[in-house]
Motif scaffolding. Sequence first.
Motif, PDB file in Angstrom:
ATOM      1  N   GLU A 173       0.986  -1.085  -0.075  1.00  0.00           N
ATOM      2  CA  GLU A 173      -0.264   0.098   0.086  1.00  0.00           C
ATOM      3  C   GLU A 173       0.941   1.160  -0.183  1.00  0.00           C
ATOM      4  OE1 GLU A 173      -2.536   0.258   3.140  1.00  0.00           O
ATOM      5  OE2 GLU A 173      -3.926  -1.537   2.003  1.00  0.00           O
ATOM      6  N   LEU A 174       2.002   1.788   0.398  1.00  0.00           N
ATOM      7  CA  LEU A 174       2.903   2.652   1.035  1.00  0.00           C
ATOM      8  C   LEU A 174       3.148   2.842  -0.364  1.00  0.00           C
ATOM      9  CD1 LEU A 174       4.238   1.957   4.389  1.00  0.00           C
ATOM     10  CD2 LEU A 174       2.754   3.797   3.215  1.00  0.00           C
ATOM     11  N   LEU A 175       4.111   1.409  -0.913  1.00  0.00           N
ATOM     12  CA  LEU A 175       4.289   1.413  -2.455  1.00  0.00           C
ATOM     13  C   LEU A 175       3.250   2.303  -3.584  1.00  0.00           C
ATOM     14  CD1 LEU A 175       7.272   0.918  -3.298  1.00  0.00           C
ATOM     15  CD2 LEU A 175       6.530  -0.723  -4.122  1.00  0.00           C
ATOM     16  N   LEU A 176       2.593   1.573  -3.658  1.00  0.00           N
ATOM     17  CA  LEU A 176       1.614   1.912  -4.214  1.00  0.00           C
ATOM     18  C   LEU A 176       1.400   3.681  -4.508  1.00  0.00           C
ATOM     19  CD1 LEU A 176      -0.782  -1.078  -5.204  1.00  0.00           C
ATOM     20  CD2 LEU A 176       0.614   0.112  -6.203  1.00  0.00           C
ATOM     21  N   ASN A 177       1.140   4.046  -2.751  1.00  0.00           N
ATOM     22  CA  ASN A 177       0.930   5.511  -2.805  1.00  0.00           C
ATOM     23  C   ASN A 177       1.676   6.389  -3.461  1.00  0.00           C
ATOM     24  OD1 ASN A 177      -2.176   5.806  -1.708  1.00  0.00           O
ATOM     25  ND2 ASN A 177      -1.660   3.750   0.212  1.00  0.00           N
ATOM     26  N   GLY A 178       2.907   6.167  -2.308  1.00  0.00           N
ATOM     27  CA  GLY A 178       4.402   6.456  -3.183  1.00  0.00           C
ATOM     28  C   GLY A 178       4.305   6.302  -4.294  1.00  0.00           C
ATOM     29  N   VAL A 179       4.467   5.336  -5.011  1.00  0.00           N
ATOM     30  CA  VAL A 179       4.450   5.597  -6.840  1.00  0.00           C
ATOM     31  C   VAL A 179       3.392   6.660  -7.838  1.00  0.00           C
ATOM     32  CG1 VAL A 179       3.861   4.865  -8.922  1.00  0.00           C
ATOM     33  CG2 VAL A 179       5.302   3.411  -7.174  1.00  0.00           C
ATOM     34  N   SER A 180       2.158   6.507  -6.863  1.00  0.00           N
ATOM     35  CA  SER A 180       1.090   7.141  -7.237  1.00  0.00           C
ATOM     36  C   SER A 180       0.647   8.819  -6.718  1.00  0.00           C
ATOM     37  CB  SER A 180      -0.128   6.804  -6.572  1.00  0.00           C
ATOM     38  OG  SER A 180      -0.898   8.511  -7.153  1.00  0.00           O
ATOM     39  N   MET A 181       1.731   9.500  -5.446  1.00  0.00           N
ATOM     40  CA  MET A 181       2.083  10.717  -5.447  1.00  0.00           C
ATOM     41  C   MET A 181       3.297  10.512  -6.048  1.00  0.00           C
ATOM     42  SD  MET A 181       0.092  12.023  -3.620  1.00  0.00           S
ATOM     43  CE  MET A 181       1.132  13.742  -3.293  1.00  0.00           C
ATOM     44  N   ALA A 192     -13.671   7.314  -2.449  1.00  0.00           N
ATOM     45  CA  ALA A 192     -13.640   5.663  -2.587  1.00  0.00           C
ATOM     46  C   ALA A 192     -12.544   4.756  -2.827  1.00  0.00           C
ATOM     47  CB  ALA A 192     -14.628   5.301  -4.031  1.00  0.00           C
ATOM     48  N   VAL A 193     -12.500   3.499  -2.440  1.00  0.00           N
ATOM     49  CA  VAL A 193     -11.412   2.677  -2.114  1.00  0.00           C
ATOM     50  C   VAL A 193     -11.416   1.225  -2.407  1.00  0.00           C
ATOM     51  CG1 VAL A 193      -9.639   1.353   0.080  1.00  0.00           C
ATOM     52  CG2 VAL A 193     -10.541   3.813   0.382  1.00  0.00           C
ATOM     53  N   LEU A 194     -10.646   0.793  -3.203  1.00  0.00           N
ATOM     54  CA  LEU A 194     -10.270   0.206  -4.161  1.00  0.00           C
ATOM     55  C   LEU A 194      -9.897  -1.140  -2.734  1.00  0.00           C
ATOM     56  CD1 LEU A 194     -10.862  -1.311  -6.989  1.00  0.00           C
ATOM     57  CD2 LEU A 194      -8.872  -1.243  -7.529  1.00  0.00           C
ATOM     58  N   THR A 195     -10.517  -2.199  -3.102  1.00  0.00           N
ATOM     59  CA  THR A 195      -9.218  -3.279  -2.044  1.00  0.00           C
ATOM     60  C   THR A 195      -9.170  -4.755  -2.733  1.00  0.00           C
ATOM     61  OG1 THR A 195     -10.203  -2.508  -0.374  1.00  0.00           O
ATOM     62  CG2 THR A 195      -9.528  -5.192  -0.068  1.00  0.00           C
ATOM     63  N   VAL A 196      -7.593  -4.890  -3.318  1.00  0.00           N
ATOM     64  CA  VAL A 196      -7.668  -5.811  -3.709  1.00  0.00           C
ATOM     65  C   VAL A 196      -7.108  -7.450  -3.355  1.00  0.00           C
ATOM     66  CG1 VAL A 196      -6.825  -7.255  -5.397  1.00  0.00           C
ATOM     67  CG2 VAL A 196      -7.759  -5.155  -6.379  1.00  0.00           C
ATOM     68  N   GLY A 197      -7.059  -8.385  -2.737  1.00  0.00           N
ATOM     69  CA  GLY A 197      -6.571  -8.560  -1.798  1.00  0.00           C
ATOM     70  C   GLY A 197      -5.764  -8.376  -0.792  1.00  0.00           C
ATOM     71  N   GLY A 198      -6.936  -7.369   0.364  1.00  0.00           N
ATOM     72  CA  GLY A 198      -5.896  -7.199   1.103  1.00  0.00           C
ATOM     73  C   GLY A 198      -5.413  -6.150   1.076  1.00  0.00           C
ATOM     74  N   VAL A 199      -4.998  -5.574  -0.152  1.00  0.00           N
ATOM     75  CA  VAL A 199      -4.224  -4.453  -0.378  1.00  0.00           C
ATOM     76  C   VAL A 199      -5.084  -3.574  -0.854  1.00  0.00           C
ATOM     77  CG1 VAL A 199      -2.498  -2.822  -2.056  1.00  0.00           C
ATOM     78  CG2 VAL A 199      -2.189  -5.219  -1.032  1.00  0.00           C
ATOM     79  N   SER A 200      -5.463  -2.321   0.070  1.00  0.00           N
ATOM     80  CA  SER A 200      -6.437  -1.163  -0.174  1.00  0.00           C
ATOM     81  C   SER A 200      -5.657   0.042  -1.048  1.00  0.00           C
ATOM     82  CB  SER A 200      -7.204  -0.605   1.006  1.00  0.00           C
ATOM     83  OG  SER A 200      -7.501  -1.628   1.817  1.00  0.00           O
ATOM     84  N   ILE A 201      -6.538   0.622  -1.766  1.00  0.00           N
ATOM     85  CA  ILE A 201      -6.108   2.087  -2.236  1.00  0.00           C
ATOM     86  C   ILE A 201      -7.292   2.748  -2.944  1.00  0.00           C
ATOM     87  CG2 ILE A 201      -5.541   0.623  -4.700  1.00  0.00           C
ATOM     88  CD1 ILE A 201      -3.182   2.678  -5.356  1.00  0.00           C
ATOM     89  N   ALA A 202      -7.288   3.725  -2.572  1.00  0.00           N
ATOM     90  CA  ALA A 202      -8.303   4.923  -2.775  1.00  0.00           C
ATOM     91  C   ALA A 202      -8.383   5.043  -4.809  1.00  0.00           C
ATOM     92  CB  ALA A 202      -7.549   6.233  -2.226  1.00  0.00           C
ATOM     93  N   HIS A 203      -9.516   5.631  -4.752  1.00  0.00           N
ATOM     94  CA  HIS A 203      -9.323   5.249  -6.241  1.00  0.00           C
ATOM     95  C   HIS A 203      -8.715   6.588  -6.439  1.00  0.00           C
ATOM     96  CE1 HIS A 203     -13.590   3.556  -7.005  1.00  0.00           C
ATOM     97  NE2 HIS A 203     -12.558   2.506  -6.114  1.00  0.00           N
ATOM     98  N   THR A 204      -8.425   7.888  -6.499  1.00  0.00           N
ATOM     99  CA  THR A 204      -7.812   9.207  -5.891  1.00  0.00           C
ATOM    100  C   THR A 204      -6.725   8.517  -6.858  1.00  0.00           C
ATOM    101  OG1 THR A 204      -7.691   9.568  -3.838  1.00  0.00           O
ATOM    102  CG2 THR A 204      -9.922  10.992  -5.238  1.00  0.00           C
ATOM    103  N   ARG A 205      -6.056   7.558  -6.210  1.00  0.00           N
ATOM    104  CA  ARG A 205      -3.743   7.873  -6.636  1.00  0.00           C
ATOM    105  C   ARG A 205      -4.290   6.870  -7.459  1.00  0.00           C
ATOM    106  NH1 ARG A 205      -3.287  11.124  -3.734  1.00  0.00           N
ATOM    107  NH2 ARG A 205      -2.911  11.224  -5.326  1.00  0.00           N
ATOM    108  N   ILE A 206      -5.625   6.063  -7.910  1.00  0.00           N
ATOM    109  CA  ILE A 206      -5.184   5.740  -9.223  1.00  0.00           C
ATOM    110  C   ILE A 206      -5.408   6.398 -10.451  1.00  0.00           C
ATOM    111  CG2 ILE A 206      -6.485   3.590 -10.543  1.00  0.00           C
ATOM    112  CD1 ILE A 206      -6.759   1.708  -8.150  1.00  0.00           C
TER     113      ILE A 206
END
Lengths: 299, 276
Positions: free
Chosen positions: A9-17, A129-143
Amino acid sequence: MSDVSTFLELLLNGVSMGSVYALIALGFVVIFRATEVVNFAHASLLLAGGYVTASLHDDIGFWPALGVGIAAAAVVGAAVEFLVMRRYRGHDHSVLAIVTIGVDILLTTELTRRLGTDVLTLGDPWGDAVLTVGGVSIAHTRIAAFVAAALLITAFLLTFRYTSWGVAMRAAAESSETAALMGVRLGRVSLGAWAVAGGLAAVAALFLTVFPTPGLERATSLAALKAFPAAILGGLDSTTGALVGGLIVGVTESLATGYQSELAFMGRGLGDLAPYLVMTLILLLRPSGLFGTKELARV
Amino acid sequence: MADAQGEGLAVDDVSVGYGPVRALRSVTLEVPPGAVVAVLGGNGAGKSTLLRAISRTLGFHGGAVTSGEVRFGGRRISGLAADRVVATGICQVPEGRRVFARMTVADNLRAGALGATGSRADKAAALRRVHELFPVLADRAHQRAGLLSGGEQQMLAVGRALMAAPRLLLLDEPSLGLAPLMAARIADTVREINARGDRQVSVLLVEQNAALALRLASHAYVLEVGEITLHGPADELAGSDEVRRRYLGVVDETAAADATAVAAHAPVLRKWGGDA
Ligand SMILES: Nc1ncnc2c1ncn2[C@@H]1O[C@H](COP(=O)(O)OP(=O)(O)OP(=O)(O)O)[C@@H](O)[C@H]1O
Ligand SMILES: [Mg+2]
């Protein structure tokens, strides 16, 4: 929640930011390459774009408001170039860099006066809104941020590489005199650079202020400042550097904030500090940044 | 100017200063349509300054035309911006080649075409012609220009200028730093550019290599410390004592023998012998 999914999660958020920082850094690099000026007014361009979108979305809807915001930031950028930068007849680029600090103070003062203590939303359709896949959540805004940044950056790089505008830009970046001898209109090149930088900054403004951030406020320009270490550690004159630098800053910030408690011995607020630490380290090892170019010419 | 010569390039009584430094004084010269004209001069004579005054790039060096004017095709160009000068059909190959080192050879040629006014088809034709003149530029199209050899870079610089389909080509010391064979090749190409093709390309060639320049040109000027001191048909200048002594060195054998003889007997030179 498992360690692995926290990390992901941290990694994905980091990549998005990071991709949002890359948008800002890219504009910064474009101006630097076209004019050799370090643009310290970049954060205020971003604030201007965000402000216009925020004030219009109630009346005309989000997408039109975003369009107008992007156009407005592009116009502000072009106006700074045309009304201020172009008037300077000297040859010292550091003088111009200092002039941009003045422009930044002027613009930021006016915008923060208008903002006051308000926190404005930009009316984006993603909400919380948040997307959760296999225990990993990420906000739609970040996607959305990542997808938008990736599309814009790809479009930019293709333009830079294949169009006449791109060739003119790169030629002027290497030698403005030689480019002028080829018939390149340097004024247009630098006007275009400022406008593009403004437009990219306005898109970044959107994604700096959506969920989980409360909205557009005075402090947004501080967030925008993180693109400076991104551009600098990548190498001020490299577009690739801006992208990699943005990602490094985004991921570093996200991980440092996420593991704050484990890293408590380093003090609080590490997330804000980490990008500058990384930048300093990289500059010690490579003084011209990761992708900054020393001349490749045979002399 | 109403005569036919007015259609070419006319530099009329031009003076140039870099701040307080006077680099050109009342220089007047002409390049008739279709001609190759050479300007000879040593280091610091003002050759590059003259070309910058024509291409309007003095501003990049802190210089300015202080009096006089430049006309091309009967039109005054000494008030235009550099990119507008290109649009009138003048293209300069700068001193030291100045290829865009970080761009590919192909992109350098594209950059050359940015100032061209012609259609897409004209540009494609210009590219074909450049590749014909310099096949190596086609072979190396996707290589970075900074990695080419000096001679190849000079070909690229000339090719890049030709992409704008100029009517007048300004060449600043094209033989500089090249081996004699490569310099001769460039000279051949200049002749070919001037002679062939559907439109006549005039050439203003600035050189320290007087032998090469005088072979190419029909007319030549000698520039010394910012002033034209001699000018005339190239073969006449090549025959003049002044030019032979100062710019061609001693070439024929009797003169060479004389020179050695003089050197052997000259007491002045003994002084520098070291044994005293
Ligand atoms: N940017 C500048 N500022 C001040 N003076 C200059 C500048 N450029 C050239 N000069 C001076 O103007 C004079 C002419 O210089 P220019 O470069 O035109 O000579 P040149 O004939 O091209 O010499 P070279 O063969 O070495 O290239 C010289 O005295 C030089 O010192
Ligand atoms: Mg010179």
